[in-house]
Design a protein around this motif. Structure first.
Motif: not given
Length: 82
Positions: A31-39, A41-59
């Motif tokens: 049930k962990d969330m994954l982010e999906i990116f396209v770079e 012609d490649e699809i990249v999966l990354k474990k999702y870590h919620p972060s601040c919309i302003f400074c991207a800090d996850a703490q």
């Protein structure tokens, strides 16, 4: 990008199964969330870590009016820069 040598086939709904060894190595649990990116012609999966919309800090991230904001940015919005 490092190749794992693992090949998986899509099922009829377009899903794949990530091997348990890969999930353990990357600390991806059920049930962990994954982010999906396209770079390119490649699809990249990354474990999702919620972060601040302003400074991207996850703490110390808290929901504020439907968005995730860290405590520092929330204090700044409220006029308390400490």
């Amino acid at each position: 990008m490092k190749s794992t040598g693992v090949v998986r086939q899509l099922d009829t709904l377009g899903r794949i199964v990530l091997p348990i060894e890969l999930r353990r190595t990357m600390d991806i649990g059920v049930k962990d969330m994954l982010e999906i990116f396209v770079e390119g012609d490649e699809i990249v999966l990354k474990k999702y870590h919620p972060s601040c919309i302003f400074c991207a800090d996850a703490q110390d991230v808290v929901p504020y009016k439907g968005k995730l904001i860290c405590q520092k940015c929330l204090n700044e919005l409220r006029g308390n820069p400490d």
